[in-house]
Design an enzyme around this catalytic site. Structure first.
Site, short mmCIF file in Angstrom:
data_model
loop_
_atom_site.label_atom_id
_atom_site.label_comp_id
_atom_site.label_asym_id
_atom_site.label_seq_id
_atom_site.Cartn_x
_atom_site.Cartn_y
_atom_site.Cartn_z
N MET A 159 104.20 1.57 58.21
CA MET A 159 105.84 1.38 58.13
C MET A 159 105.77 0.05 57.85
SD MET A 159 107.35 3.86 61.06
CE MET A 159 105.92 3.86 62.13
N GLN B 66 95.36 -0.11 54.39
CA GLN B 66 95.95 0.74 53.05
C GLN B 66 96.11 -0.55 52.10
OE1 GLN B 66 100.35 1.85 52.83
NE2 GLN B 66 99.29 3.95 53.11
N CYS C 280 105.44 4.67 48.72
CA CYS C 280 106.27 3.68 49.14
C CYS C 280 107.49 3.48 48.24
CB CYS C 280 105.69 2.24 49.11
SG CYS C 280 106.90 0.76 49.54
N LYS D 239 98.31 8.50 50.13
CA LYS D 239 99.46 9.07 50.71
C LYS D 239 100.36 8.94 49.51
CE LYS D 239 102.74 8.57 54.57
NZ LYS D 239 103.98 8.33 53.97
N ASN E 164 103.64 15.17 56.65
CA ASN E 164 104.46 14.21 56.95
C ASN E 164 105.79 14.36 56.68
OD1 ASN E 164 104.90 10.90 55.71
ND2 ASN E 164 105.01 11.23 57.68
N GLU F 10 110.08 14.35 58.82
CA GLU F 10 110.94 14.82 59.76
C GLU F 10 110.39 15.77 61.14
OE1 GLU F 10 114.49 14.67 59.78
OE2 GLU F 10 113.67 13.42 58.24
N ARG G 59 108.95 7.30 61.76
CA ARG G 59 109.96 6.86 62.45
C ARG G 59 110.11 7.73 63.90
NH1 ARG G 59 114.57 8.83 59.01
NH2 ARG G 59 113.00 10.39 58.37
#
Length: 315
Positions: free
Chosen positions: A8, A68, A98, A139, A199, A201, A224
């Site tokens: 993040m 990354q 991103c 990702k 990934n 929620e 998050r």
């Protein structure tokens, strides 16, 4: 199953990664991205964004960290991937998800979801440059503004030689708005042979079970949610109750001590406000605290409030 801490930008920096992995439950951490444009970056850039390189590419708690990279030029991505490995990174992760406008305007991150061929070339170049003993993961999101090419993108990454793939179950245009479309991860998982990590929620144990059922994935990456509930990795793995607010306050103070002694101190007020805002959904106390902190601009007044709040927990 594995629980992986998500990259993040500007949020999960080395102090935050150290703090969250000290709580435990994480099997792997992905660093903030290093932006590659048209050069081999100096070593100091790698150490700045992945301080764990100086500790065997592990957090203080011993959790492995994979660096990354983000970029669209195969040769330069390969050169910087080699440098990452030489500096000790336990593999390389490639960012094709991103959604930041500044990154996307220069054709980086999620913008590449419109160009599966470029994704293939970048992944292949990095895979060929990195020793086979080190993983090369990627990702992605489900697409830029629609999901119709998500399987094609995943197959491009697999055919380029990637080791595993994390899928954020939303398009770039969907941002972070619920819901996450976990069922599309299952389409991808059934179309490729490499491991797939879900990934998006996952905020609690029940969310994980729903995600697992819809996506078919045991492994999950959390971002998050890890900020909202600091022991979320344990919550997911063992249905542990969420961390009591008293312990959360101690973590907030510990994080503050990390941040104010570094050159990042000027960002501290914004960072602590951001973290509290993530916690509001899970802790009523965070809502009250955030209402007070949000109008404060000085580090010392925020610290005084946090210390007072922490002391009140023991009265």
């Amino acid at each position: 199953m594995r629980v992986i801490l998500a990259p993040m930008e500007g949020v999960a920096d080395a102090p935050m990664r150290s703090l969250l992995t000290s709580v435990g439950g994480y099997d792997l951490v992905i660093s903030e991205f290093i932006r590659v444009v048209d050069q081999l970056l100096p070593e100091k850039v790698f150490y700045r964004l992945c301080a764990e390189l100086a500790n065997g590419s592990k957090t203080k708690a011993g959790t492995p960290v994979r660096l990354q990279l983000l970029g669209q030029h195969p040769n330069w991505m390969a050169e910087n991937a080699i440098r990452a490995i030489e500096l000790g990174s336990l593999g390389v992760d490639l960012n094709y998800g991103c959604p930041a406008p500044m990154v996307n305007r220069s054709n980086g991150g999620a913008a590449l979801l419109k160009e599966p061929e470029t994704i293939y070339k970048v992944t292949k170049a990095v895979r060929e440059a990195v020793p086979s003993s080190h993983p090369v993961s990627a990702k992605i999101r489900l697409g830029w503004d629609d999901k119709s090419r998500c399987v094609e993108i995943a197959q491009a990454i697999e055919s380029a030689g990637a080791t595993e793939l994390t899928v954020h179950a939303r398009t770039k245009e969907e941002g972070y708005r619920p819901p996450a479309h976990w069922e599309y991860i299952n389409l991808i998982r059934e179309a490729i042979a490499i491991p797939v990590i879900a990934n998006g929620e996952v905020w609690c144990h029940q969310d994980y079970l729903k995600c697992q059922a819809a996506s078919g994935c045991d492994d999950v990456m959390i971002g998050r949610g890890a900020l909202a509930v600091p022991n979320l990795a344990h919550v997911i793995k063992t249905n542990q109750v969420k961390m009591p607010w008293k312990q959360v306050m101690q973590l907030l103070l510990q994080y503050s001590e990390y941040e104010i002694v570094s050159i990042k101190e000027k960002y501290y007020p914004a960072r602590i406000k951001q973290w509290l805002k993530f916690m509001v959904k899970q802790y009523p106390q965070a809502d009250t605290l955030f209402a007070q902190v949000r109008v404060m601009k000085q580090t010392q007044e925020i610290l005084a409030l946090l210390r007072s709040e922490a002391e009140n927990q023991y009265l």
